[in-house]
Design a protein around this motif. Structure first.
Motif, PDB file in Angstrom:
ATOM      1  N   THR A   1      28.481  24.646   1.422  1.00 28.57           N
ATOM      2  CA  THR A   1      27.982  24.142   2.612  1.00 28.57           C
ATOM      3  C   THR A   1      27.100  25.284   3.477  1.00 28.57           C
ATOM      4  O   THR A   1      27.061  25.206   4.462  1.00 28.57           O
ATOM      5  CB  THR A   1      29.352  24.000   3.743  1.00 28.57           C
ATOM      6  OG1 THR A   1      30.024  24.751   3.751  1.00 28.57           O
ATOM      7  CG2 THR A   1      29.932  22.623   3.214  1.00 28.57           C
ATOM      8  N   GLY A   2      26.815  26.389   2.833  1.00 33.02           N
ATOM      9  CA  GLY A   2      26.083  27.177   3.615  1.00 33.02           C
ATOM     10  C   GLY A   2      26.137  28.626   2.920  1.00 33.02           C
ATOM     11  O   GLY A   2      26.264  28.885   1.408  1.00 33.02           O
TER      12      GLY A   2
ATOM     13  N   GLY B   1      22.752  21.289  -0.736  1.00 39.38           N
ATOM     14  CA  GLY B   1      21.384  21.101   0.079  1.00 39.38           C
ATOM     15  C   GLY B   1      20.419  21.574  -0.738  1.00 39.38           C
ATOM     16  O   GLY B   1      20.433  22.426  -1.556  1.00 39.38           O
TER      17      GLY B   1
ATOM     18  N   TYR C   1      13.241  18.551   7.999  1.00 35.38           N
ATOM     19  CA  TYR C   1      14.246  19.291   8.498  1.00 35.38           C
ATOM     20  C   TYR C   1      14.806  19.269  10.044  1.00 35.38           C
ATOM     21  O   TYR C   1      15.320  19.642  10.749  1.00 35.38           O
ATOM     22  CB  TYR C   1      14.090  20.790   8.455  1.00 35.38           C
ATOM     23  CG  TYR C   1      12.633  21.125   9.051  1.00 35.38           C
ATOM     24  CD1 TYR C   1      12.466  21.368  10.410  1.00 35.38           C
ATOM     25  CD2 TYR C   1      11.524  21.093   8.142  1.00 35.38           C
ATOM     26  CE1 TYR C   1      10.813  21.481  10.872  1.00 35.38           C
ATOM     27  CE2 TYR C   1      10.158  21.301   8.670  1.00 35.38           C
ATOM     28  CZ  TYR C   1      10.235  21.436  10.117  1.00 35.38           C
ATOM     29  OH  TYR C   1       8.741  21.839  10.639  1.00 35.38           O
TER      30      TYR C   1
ATOM     31  N   LYS D   1      18.442  19.103  11.336  1.00 37.91           N
ATOM     32  CA  LYS D   1      19.036  19.956  10.236  1.00 37.91           C
ATOM     33  C   LYS D   1      19.333  21.473  10.625  1.00 37.91           C
ATOM     34  O   LYS D   1      18.661  21.908  11.267  1.00 37.91           O
ATOM     35  CB  LYS D   1      18.283  19.946   9.006  1.00 37.91           C
ATOM     36  CG  LYS D   1      17.927  18.614   8.259  1.00 37.91           C
ATOM     37  CD  LYS D   1      19.078  17.868   7.715  1.00 37.91           C
ATOM     38  CE  LYS D   1      18.810  16.489   7.216  1.00 37.91           C
ATOM     39  NZ  LYS D   1      17.575  16.023   6.458  1.00 37.91           N
ATOM     40  N   ARG D   2      20.583  21.828  10.060  1.00 38.52           N
ATOM     41  CA  ARG D   2      20.944  23.232  10.331  1.00 38.52           C
ATOM     42  C   ARG D   2      20.227  24.283   9.026  1.00 38.52           C
ATOM     43  O   ARG D   2      20.399  23.971   8.047  1.00 38.52           O
ATOM     44  CB  ARG D   2      22.436  23.636  10.351  1.00 38.52           C
ATOM     45  CG  ARG D   2      22.967  22.993  11.357  1.00 38.52           C
ATOM     46  CD  ARG D   2      24.486  22.737  11.143  1.00 38.52           C
ATOM     47  NE  ARG D   2      24.566  22.173   9.751  1.00 38.52           N
ATOM     48  CZ  ARG D   2      25.864  22.030   9.163  1.00 38.52           C
ATOM     49  NH1 ARG D   2      26.950  22.587   9.881  1.00 38.52           N
ATOM     50  NH2 ARG D   2      25.976  21.286   7.978  1.00 38.52           N
TER      51      ARG D   2
ATOM     52  N   GLU E   1      27.041  27.921   8.148  1.00 37.07           N
ATOM     53  CA  GLU E   1      26.940  26.382   7.892  1.00 37.07           C
ATOM     54  C   GLU E   1      25.382  26.131   7.771  1.00 37.07           C
ATOM     55  O   GLU E   1      24.571  26.683   8.721  1.00 37.07           O
ATOM     56  CB  GLU E   1      27.550  25.444   8.855  1.00 37.07           C
ATOM     57  CG  GLU E   1      29.085  25.475   8.772  1.00 37.07           C
ATOM     58  CD  GLU E   1      29.618  25.200   7.702  1.00 37.07           C
ATOM     59  OE1 GLU E   1      29.438  24.061   7.335  1.00 37.07           O
ATOM     60  OE2 GLU E   1      30.661  25.840   7.260  1.00 37.07           O
ATOM     61  N   ALA E   2      24.847  25.620   6.691  1.00 34.83           N
ATOM     62  CA  ALA E   2      23.650  25.028   6.392  1.00 34.83           C
ATOM     63  C   ALA E   2      23.311  23.840   5.861  1.00 34.83           C
ATOM     64  O   ALA E   2      24.041  23.369   4.804  1.00 34.83           O
ATOM     65  CB  ALA E   2      22.888  26.115   5.748  1.00 34.83           C
ATOM     66  N   ASP E   3      22.458  22.904   6.340  1.00 34.74           N
ATOM     67  CA  ASP E   3      22.107  22.012   5.545  1.00 34.74           C
ATOM     68  C   ASP E   3      20.761  22.148   4.510  1.00 34.74           C
ATOM     69  O   ASP E   3      20.504  21.531   3.406  1.00 34.74           O
ATOM     70  CB  ASP E   3      21.314  20.577   6.332  1.00 34.74           C
ATOM     71  CG  ASP E   3      22.209  20.411   7.355  1.00 34.74           C
ATOM     72  OD1 ASP E   3      23.604  19.966   6.959  1.00 34.74           O
ATOM     73  OD2 ASP E   3      22.310  20.436   8.633  1.00 34.74           O
ATOM     74  N   ILE E   4      20.029  23.380   4.728  1.00 34.63           N
ATOM     75  CA  ILE E   4      18.881  23.702   4.174  1.00 34.63           C
ATOM     76  C   ILE E   4      18.955  25.172   4.171  1.00 34.63           C
ATOM     77  O   ILE E   4      19.103  25.912   5.203  1.00 34.63           O
ATOM     78  CB  ILE E   4      17.451  23.175   4.813  1.00 34.63           C
ATOM     79  CG1 ILE E   4      17.455  21.509   4.723  1.00 34.63           C
ATOM     80  CG2 ILE E   4      16.270  23.647   3.789  1.00 34.63           C
ATOM     81  CD1 ILE E   4      16.201  21.236   5.608  1.00 34.63           C
TER      82      ILE E   4
END
Ligand SMILES: Cc1cc2nc3c(=O)[nH]c(=O)nc-3n(C[C@H](O)[C@H](O)[C@H](O)COP(=O)(O)OP(=O)(O)OC[C@H]3O[C@@H](n4cnc5c(N)ncnc54)[C@H](O)[C@@H]3O)c2cc1C
Length: 499
Positions: A333-334, A170, A184, A187-188, A344-347
């Motif tokens: 993924t993070g 991401g 965002y 989003k996580r 875990e993160a999207d951004i």
């Protein structure tokens, strides 16, 4: 307000050149034209807009972390009871101030100062500038150079090396370069950092993000403060906004200094009080000591403030959480921590700070000799040893930056008045004891300052070579004391021979 200044007709030679059109440069312009209306001056600004910090940063929720009654200029009341203000309001205030006094007409935009060379023979600076749109170089001359260029690099925020950075799928965003179109919602988000930027961003993003995690290596002190100043509201009703501003400002200056002194003198008690305030605002059973109990004493580093406890509110609501640990690597993924935990993160937002830069990155020479800042001593916190007719502003780290702008601006114009009256045209700080002990520019332990100490000038342990620890000490030094110090060497103005 954007600068479309026409270069035609601009003077190549002025009495004073101010570098930077942020709060400091505009403040400097005000004092100069108020006290020396006959002197010509220009403000050189690298960007296409004024306001500096308050125009540059665009991340969600950007706001002050000082109250605007002390961050605002003494000469221009902050007419609101909103003490902690958003960047848009601060920017509007700074620009309105510049327009109200015609200071905006003195700004030359898209003009980066590259270097400045002092000549003893000419008793002038030759300042080399670059037009940021065309790359064209141009020399200007001035009798005084006033550096109001802030304290950090504009082109690049600070990001430490993170293993596996390229693996992350991401966006990785630095708050200094916030993409206007970053979406965002839902989003996580993992925000790396525990400073002022992180604690501002998290409550601003949490309402629409799926979840925001503050990932910190070391906790900071986080102090809840009221957004609105209720006393100011009452004073305004009774006395009008000008007098209310003046009183609120005095009270807040006193409070800032008092809190700082108490923290320095009674660090354990201060730590306990802050911990108690935090625990009261956090959910039952929250590990306060793990996430909000720094290993250093209160005010050894800049304290984070959270208006109305907004950070604690989003943690209570389950919209945000805090993780304290060391990053092993970014993953696809993070983030993987060294203790095996995975986030875990999207951004990922790297709220990891600024790159400190001394004197706007310009190089200085005095009669051909390069001036290396770390080899110079700071005189009264506003000039450099061996550098004639040069003033700079570096505001407080434990109080509002602008308080220093006012004191330096006033002291500078007093100095000019004294020199005019005495027939001097140069002033050079010159230590009586060249081998006096050197101490770092500041004892402040914040990471961004520590990283930069080897680029900054030094101070010593006695006046006028010691940097005042508080605003009240500077009031004595800069407002009350004489300007003709025995360690400020003056030279008489050269006689001009009529042609
Ligand atoms: C997000 C954020 C929030 C902050 N909040 C607070 C707060 O609440 N209270 C507080 O006291 N402090 C705060 N600070 C510190 C803040 O930067 C100062 O308070 C203040 O705004 C600095 O003003 P300045 O004019 O000195 O510098 P800046 O705002 O950095 O402006 C400097 C200007 O000089 C220009 N410039 C730099 N180098 C050159 C060059 N070589 N040639 C030409 N132009 C140049 C830059 O383009 C810029 O416009 C904050 C800082 C940040 C980053």
């Amino acid at each position: 307000m954007d600068g479309t200044a026409d270069k035609a007709g601009e003077q190549d030679s002025v009495d004073v050149l101010i570098v930077g059109a942020g709060v400091s440069g505009i403040g400097a312009g005000y004092y100069l034209q108020r006290d020396h209306p006959q002197r010509s001056y220009a403000i050189l600004e690298a960007r296409g807009a004024s306001g500096g910090t308050w125009d540059l940063f665009r991340y969600p929720g950007v706001r002050s972390d000082s109250d605007l009654h002390t961050f605002g200029y003494e000469f221009r009341p902050w007419r609101s009871d909103t003490a902690i203000a958003d960047s848009g309001s601060i920017l509007a205030y700074v620009r309105e101030t510049a327009a109200a006094y015609g200071i905006d007409r003195k700004i030359r935009y898209h003009t980066t100062v590259i270097s400045a060379d002092w000549s003893d023979a000419d008793t002038r600076w030759t300042v080399t500038t670059e037009d940021t749109s065309t790359g064209e170089r141009r020399d200007l001359t001035c009798q005084w150079l006033f550096c109001a260029a802030g304290y950090y690099r504009y082109d690049q925020g600070f990001t430490p090396h993170f293993e596996g950075r390229d693996r992350f799928g991401g966006p990785i965003v630095h708050p200094q370069h916030w993409p206007a179109d970053l979406d965002y919602d839902g989003k996580r988000v993992v925000v790396i950092g525990s400073g002022a930027t992180a604690v501002t961003l998290i409550p601003a993003m949490a309402p629409t993000a799926a979840h925001v995690t503050m990932l910190q290596r070391t906790p900071s002190y986080v102090l809840p403060v009221p957004t609105r100043d209720k006393l100011n509201t009452r004073l305004t009703r009774m006395l009008g906004d000008e007098r209310a501003f003046a009183i609120t400002r005095r009270l807040n200056i006193f409070r800032q200094v008092a809190i700082w002194r108490i923290c320095q003198k009674y660090p354990d008690a201060a730590r306990k009080i802050i911990r108690g305030l935090n625990a009261r605002m956090l959910p039952e059973g929250f590990p306060v000591d793990e996430h909000f109990n720094p290993p250093y004493a209160p005010w050894d580093q800049r304290m984070c403030i959270v208006p109305d406890g907004d950070l604690f509110r989003v943690i209570r609501e389950g919209k945000a959480s805090v993780v304290t640990g060391h990053i092993e690597t970014f993953t696809e993924t993070g983030v993987l921590l060294s203790d095996g935990r995975e986030l875990e993160a999207d951004i990922i937002v790297t709220a990891t700070g600024l790159n400190v830069q001394a004197l706007g990155g310009m190089t200085l020479t005095v009669d051909g000799e390069p001036v290396r800042a770390p080899e110079r001593f700071v005189y009264k916190g506003m000039m450099l040893s061996g550098v004639p007719n040069f003033v700079f502003v570096f505001g407080y780290t434990n109080a509002s930056w602008t308080l220093k702008v006012g004191l330096v601006g006033e002291h500078f114009t007093r100095l000019l008045r004294y020199m005019d009256a005495s027939g001097y045209d140069t002033a050079t700080p010159t230590a009586a004891d060249a081998a006096m002990p050197a101490r770092p520019f500041t004892e402040f332990a914040s990471g961004y300052i520590k990283r930069a100490l080897d680029q900054l000038p030094r101070q010593s342990s006695r006046a006028p070579w010691r940097i005042s620890p508080t605003y009240s000490a500077d009031v004595k030094l800069l407002r009350k004391q004489r300007v003709d110090d025995p360690e400020l060497r003056f030279t008489p103005a050269k006689e001009t021979v009529p042609s």
